[in-house]
Design an enzyme around this catalytic site. Structure first.
Site, PDB file in Angstrom:
ATOM      1  N   GLY A  53      85.550  16.472  19.938  1.00  0.00           N
ATOM      2  CA  GLY A  53      86.968  16.175  20.031  1.00  0.00           C
ATOM      3  C   GLY A  53      87.230  14.920  20.844  1.00  0.00           C
ATOM      4  CB  SER A  54      89.746  12.223  20.568  1.00  0.00           C
ATOM      5  OG  SER A  54      89.191  11.684  19.391  1.00  0.00           O
ATOM      6  N   GLY A  55      89.439  12.622  23.589  1.00  0.00           N
ATOM      7  CA  GLY A  55      89.961  12.988  24.902  1.00  0.00           C
ATOM      8  C   GLY A  55      88.918  12.969  25.991  1.00  0.00           C
ATOM      9  CG  HIS A  56      85.881  14.947  25.821  1.00  0.00           C
ATOM     10  ND1 HIS A  56      86.501  15.764  26.750  1.00  0.00           N
ATOM     11  CD2 HIS A  56      85.830  15.659  24.655  1.00  0.00           C
ATOM     12  CE1 HIS A  56      86.793  16.924  26.170  1.00  0.00           C
ATOM     13  NE2 HIS A  56      86.412  16.884  24.901  1.00  0.00           N
ATOM     14  CE  LYS A 104      81.012  17.426  23.787  1.00  0.00           C
ATOM     15  NZ  LYS A 104      81.090  16.673  22.513  1.00  0.00           N
ATOM     16  CG  ASP A 109      81.764  19.999  18.890  1.00  0.00           C
ATOM     17  OD1 ASP A 109      82.758  19.846  18.162  1.00  0.00           O
ATOM     18  OD2 ASP A 109      81.671  19.504  20.037  1.00  0.00           O
ATOM     19  CG  HIS A 218      87.500  21.284  25.646  1.00  0.00           C
ATOM     20  ND1 HIS A 218      86.199  21.732  25.650  1.00  0.00           N
ATOM     21  CD2 HIS A 218      87.549  20.263  24.758  1.00  0.00           C
ATOM     22  CE1 HIS A 218      85.494  21.021  24.780  1.00  0.00           C
ATOM     23  NE2 HIS A 218      86.280  20.127  24.235  1.00  0.00           N
TER      24      HIS A 218
END
Length: 352
Positions: A53-56, A104, A109, A218
């Site tokens: 996911g984006s945001g990392h 991960k 995922d 998250h």
């Protein structure tokens, strides 16, 4: 919610468009969405692909480039990418030596990379997938079965990326990635929550005088909440969770070229005399100056426990949007790991 966005539904696409303009050494595709080196495929080289996911950021797209990843698949914020992204990305970067998926340990995922591995193998492309599950805070969480994949992912992408660049074949890259995962352990601390743009409100609520120990990337719950303490006390607690963590055994699934095989892996605990790479990471909203205060205490704790820090990494590399907090990763280092840790890398998010 105060964020530098236009429309919530366009956040990831517009950020990737900007990244592509800023870094012409990368190629960004949007249907489906993935990021690859502009010189991909590199003939005869094992290609490394990761995603999540984006945001990392800067993980994973910011680690695409020479010496690290060949491709990355960004999902929506905190949402797994889909198998078609991984499949198309793998085909775009395969230079004939095969593709290694670095995954991960989050349920979405894992499921989607496994589906992609089967699709890629059906195309006649050699593929392997290695799981990263290094978070000592929890065995299971809302997002995972088993330990979460966190800071060791960054170190694996650097070390195995260098090995692939040096000519390791697919089996050797997979073996090294598995070893790095088994040698690495992490623990995170949150001082504040973060806000996912689509939600428009903090993921969780922490009191002004509270911190969450053992947080995930998250905003998943950690081990417990407690009143905020000094940086020395919080660092010492986090370091102890890693250094005193006992042996950890679990069963993982890996693609063996014909199908899925289960392997039982046991990670040995740290021992007096170990050399380690120490990684102090910002969760996104913590300044580097405060990370150095964490590192100062971490160095003291490691010395007291008989561990020698031989390399370090300090900064924001695996983040959780604007969350304030930090994570610590310690990676047992041998000659092979240090050789590839020291090798050159040139990516938007990591340069050596």
């Amino acid at each position: 919610m105060k964020k530098l966005i236009n429309n919530v539904e366009d956040v990831v696409q517009e950020q990737l468009q900007g990244m592509a303009l800023a870094h012409p050494e990368l190629t960004v595709k949007f249907d489906p969405c993935y990021v690859v080196r502009s010189d991909a495929p590199v003939k005869g080289k094992v290609a490394l692909v990761s995603g999540g996911g984006s945001g990392h950021e800067p993980m994973h797209g910011g680690f695409v480039g020479k010496g690290m990843l060949d491709g990355a698949c960004p999902g929506a914020v905190f949402t797994s990418p889909t198998p078609d992204q991984m499949y198309e990305c793998a085909k775009a970067v395969d230079g004939g030596a095969g593709v290694l998926f670095i995954v991960k340990n989050y349920t979405g995922d894992v499921m989607n990379f496994e589906a992609a591995a089967e699709l890629v193998a059906a195309e006649g492309i050699k593929v392997q997938n290695i799981l990263i599950d290094d978070d000592v805070a929890v065995k299971d969480s809302l997002w995972t079965a088993g330990r979460r994949g966190v800071g060791t992912t960054v170190l694996a992408e650097k070390i195995v990326g260098a090995a692939a660049e040096a000519g390791y074949d697919l089996d050797n890259c997979a073996d090294l990635c598995r070893k790095v995962n088994q040698y690495g352990r992490s623990f995170g601390v949150a001082l504040t929550s973060c806000t996912v743009p689509a939600a428009g409100k903090p993921t969780f609520v922490l009191g002004e005088d509270e911190v969450e120990m053992g947080i995930g990337i998250h905003g998943e719950p950690g081990t417990h909440r407690m009143p905020i303490k000094s940086v020395d006390e919080m660092t010492a607690y986090a370091a102890a969770q890693i250094i005193d963590d006992p042996a950890y055994t679990r069963v993982v699934r890996e693609w063996d070229g014909q199908g899925w095989a289960e392997k039982t892996l046991t990670d040995a605990p740290f021992a007096k005399g170990d050399q380690v790479i120490a990684f102090v990471n910002s969760m996104g909203g913590t300044p580097v100056s405060e990370l150095y205060a964490v590192y100062r205490k971490l160095d003291e704790v490691c010395k007291a426990k008989g561990l020698t820090i031989v390399r370090n990494l300090v900064g924001p590399y695996i983040t959780s949007l604007e969350m304030q907090g930090f994570s610590i990763t310690l990676l047992r280092a041998d000659d092979e790991i240090l050789k590839f840790w020291d090798a050159p890398a040139k990516t938007p998010g990591f340069v050596r």
